[in-house]
Motif scaffolding. Sequence first.
Motif, PDB file in Angstrom:
ATOM      1  N   UNK A 259       0.844  -1.216   0.000  1.00 27.59           N
ATOM      2  CA  UNK A 259       0.000   0.000   0.000  1.00 27.59           C
ATOM      3  C   UNK A 259       0.879   1.267   0.000  1.00 27.59           C
ATOM      4  N   UNK A 260       1.894   1.264   0.857  1.00 25.17           N
ATOM      5  CA  UNK A 260       2.743   2.462   0.960  1.00 25.17           C
ATOM      6  C   UNK A 260       3.534   2.680  -0.328  1.00 25.17           C
ATOM      7  N   UNK A 261       4.058   1.581  -0.884  1.00 23.99           N
ATOM      8  CA  UNK A 261       4.853   1.726  -2.117  1.00 23.99           C
ATOM      9  C   UNK A 261       3.952   2.189  -3.262  1.00 23.99           C
ATOM     10  N   UNK A 262       2.752   1.625  -3.347  1.00 23.20           N
ATOM     11  CA  UNK A 262       1.834   2.052  -4.412  1.00 23.20           C
ATOM     12  C   UNK A 262       1.526   3.544  -4.268  1.00 23.20           C
ATOM     13  N   UNK A 263       1.385   4.012  -3.029  1.00 25.94           N
ATOM     14  CA  UNK A 263       1.081   5.434  -2.816  1.00 25.94           C
ATOM     15  C   UNK A 263       2.229   6.330  -3.264  1.00 25.94           C
ATOM     16  N   UNK A 267       4.960   0.641  -9.170  1.00 25.78           N
ATOM     17  CA  UNK A 267       4.083  -0.381  -9.754  1.00 25.78           C
ATOM     18  C   UNK A 267       4.304  -1.658  -8.940  1.00 25.78           C
ATOM     19  N   UNK A 268       3.474  -1.869  -7.928  1.00 23.73           N
ATOM     20  CA  UNK A 268       3.712  -3.004  -7.022  1.00 23.73           C
ATOM     21  C   UNK A 268       3.277  -4.306  -7.698  1.00 23.73           C
ATOM     22  N   UNK A 269       3.993  -5.394  -7.397  1.00 20.59           N
ATOM     23  CA  UNK A 269       3.674  -6.659  -8.066  1.00 20.59           C
ATOM     24  C   UNK A 269       2.421  -7.339  -7.515  1.00 20.59           C
ATOM     25  N   UNK A 276      12.267  -5.471  -0.205  1.00 23.80           N
ATOM     26  CA  UNK A 276      13.486  -5.750  -0.972  1.00 23.80           C
ATOM     27  C   UNK A 276      13.180  -6.031  -2.440  1.00 23.80           C
ATOM     28  N   UNK A 277      11.972  -6.555  -2.719  1.00 32.32           N
ATOM     29  CA  UNK A 277      11.632  -6.867  -4.112  1.00 32.32           C
ATOM     30  C   UNK A 277      11.268  -5.612  -4.919  1.00 32.32           C
ATOM     31  N   UNK A 278      11.146  -4.479  -4.246  1.00 32.96           N
ATOM     32  CA  UNK A 278      10.741  -3.254  -4.950  1.00 32.96           C
ATOM     33  C   UNK A 278      11.924  -2.371  -5.344  1.00 32.96           C
ATOM     34  N   UNK A 279      13.125  -2.774  -4.907  1.00 37.61           N
ATOM     35  CA  UNK A 279      14.312  -1.973  -5.233  1.00 37.61           C
ATOM     36  C   UNK A 279      14.443  -1.901  -6.757  1.00 37.61           C
ATOM     37  N   UNK A 280      14.672  -0.714  -7.264  1.00 36.08           N
ATOM     38  CA  UNK A 280      14.816  -0.562  -8.716  1.00 36.08           C
ATOM     39  C   UNK A 280      13.495  -0.206  -9.392  1.00 36.08           C
ATOM     40  N   UNK A 281      12.367  -0.398  -8.675  1.00 40.59           N
ATOM     41  CA  UNK A 281      11.083  -0.046  -9.282  1.00 40.59           C
ATOM     42  C   UNK A 281      10.670   1.378  -8.910  1.00 40.59           C
ATOM     43  N   UNK A 282      11.441   2.008  -8.040  1.00 41.75           N
ATOM     44  CA  UNK A 282      11.024   3.305  -7.503  1.00 41.75           C
ATOM     45  C   UNK A 282      11.799   4.436  -8.166  1.00 41.75           C
ATOM     46  N   UNK A 283      11.057   5.442  -8.615  1.00 41.10           N
ATOM     47  CA  UNK A 283      11.682   6.616  -9.200  1.00 41.10           C
ATOM     48  C   UNK A 283      11.168   7.837  -8.447  1.00 41.10           C
ATOM     49  N   UNK A 284      12.062   8.439  -7.670  1.00 45.92           N
ATOM     50  CA  UNK A 284      11.657   9.583  -6.835  1.00 45.92           C
ATOM     51  C   UNK A 284      10.969  10.670  -7.650  1.00 45.92           C
ATOM     52  N   UNK A 285      11.484  10.906  -8.844  1.00 51.46           N
ATOM     53  CA  UNK A 285      10.935  12.017  -9.623  1.00 51.46           C
ATOM     54  C   UNK A 285       9.525  11.696 -10.143  1.00 51.46           C
ATOM     55  N   UNK A 286       9.110  10.417 -10.021  1.00 54.24           N
ATOM     56  CA  UNK A 286       7.749  10.065 -10.434  1.00 54.24           C
ATOM     57  C   UNK A 286       6.776  10.019  -9.258  1.00 54.24           C
TER      58      UNK A 286
END
Length: 299
Positions: A259-263, A267-269, A276-286
Motif C-alpha cells: 500500500x505504501x509503495x503504491x502510494x 508499480x507493485x507486483x 526488498x523486491x521493490x528496489x529498482x522499481x522506484x523513481x523519486x521524480x515520479x
Amino acid sequence: MAGRFAPTPTAALHLGNLRTAVGAWLAARSAQLAFRLRIEDLDQARVQAAPGLARAQIDDLARLGLDFDGPVLYQSARQAAYQRALERIEHLTYECFCSRREIAAAAQAPHQDGAAYPGWCRDLSPSQRRRLRQTRRPALRVRADQARIDFQDLVAGPRSGSVDDFVVRRGDGVFAYHFAVVVDDAAQSVSQVVRGDDLLDSTPRQIWLGRQLGLPQPVYAHLPLVLDGQGDRLAKRDRAVGLDALTAAGFSPARLVSILAASLGVAVPGPECALADLVGRFDLTGTPRQPWRADPATW
Ligand code: GLU
C-alpha cells in the motif's frame, strides 16, 4: 554516500512516517546508496517523558523490511561533535535573549516554520548583553542576512527561500534541530535526504548552514503530506495509524509495504510484497506531488 531516515522518538511512527521511511529506503537502495538511521533525540526532556519509543520505532522499521548500514546514530550522544562544528561558525553567531517559549521549540523539527526572527537581539551593545546575561542564559543565533537560497527538490521542483537568523543552540545548551541535522547528515555521509514536505521550508536554512560549515550539499526530495480519511493531516497522537494498530486490524507488514509503495507511485507486483523486491522499481521524480489520503477503512 547514503540515504537516511531520522525519526524523533517522541511518538510512535504513524503511516506518514512509515511511508517516508519506505520512500527514503527505496530511493537509497535503488541508487545503490547505503542507508543510515539516526534517532533525533536532542530534546531529552521530551524524549524521557515517553521512554522506549526509539526502540519501538526501530522495531517497526525492521518489521517493514528496512535495513540500515552502520551504527544507529543518537543525537543525544553528539554534543561534542556539535560543539566542534559550532566553533567553526562562531564568527557568525550572536547571543539572543528572546522569550524562552520561542527558543524552546528549536530542538524540534519545525513542521511548520513560524515567522522569520525579527532580529531584536542582533545589535545589542556589549553592556546590554552583560545586563541581560544576569537574568537569562542566551541562545545562539546565526547572522544569515536573509541569504537567498535556491535549490532543486527532486519531488517539489525548483524552490527558493531566504534564511532568517535562526537558533543554533538554546540557552540550556541543547543544540537546535537545524544545526544537528546538518552536522549529522555530513557525519553519516548522507548525500540524499528524503523526508516529509513539512520540512521543505526549513531546507534553505540547512543548505545555508551546510555551506557555512563547508559541507557537501545533499540532494533533497520532500514527499507530500499524508492525510487521514477526513482529509486532515495525520497527527502524532493518531495511534490508529501506527503499525501495531494496523497489524491488529489485520494488515500484514507485506500488505502495508504494498500500500505504501503504491502510494509513492511504485508499480507493485501484488497486494502483498517484500520491500526488498521493490528496489529498482522506484523513481523519486515520479512520486505523486499531491498529498496522499490514507484511509485504512477503504483498503
Ligand atoms: N526528526 C525529524 C522528524 O521526525 C526529521 C528530520 C529530517 O528528516 O531532517 O520529523
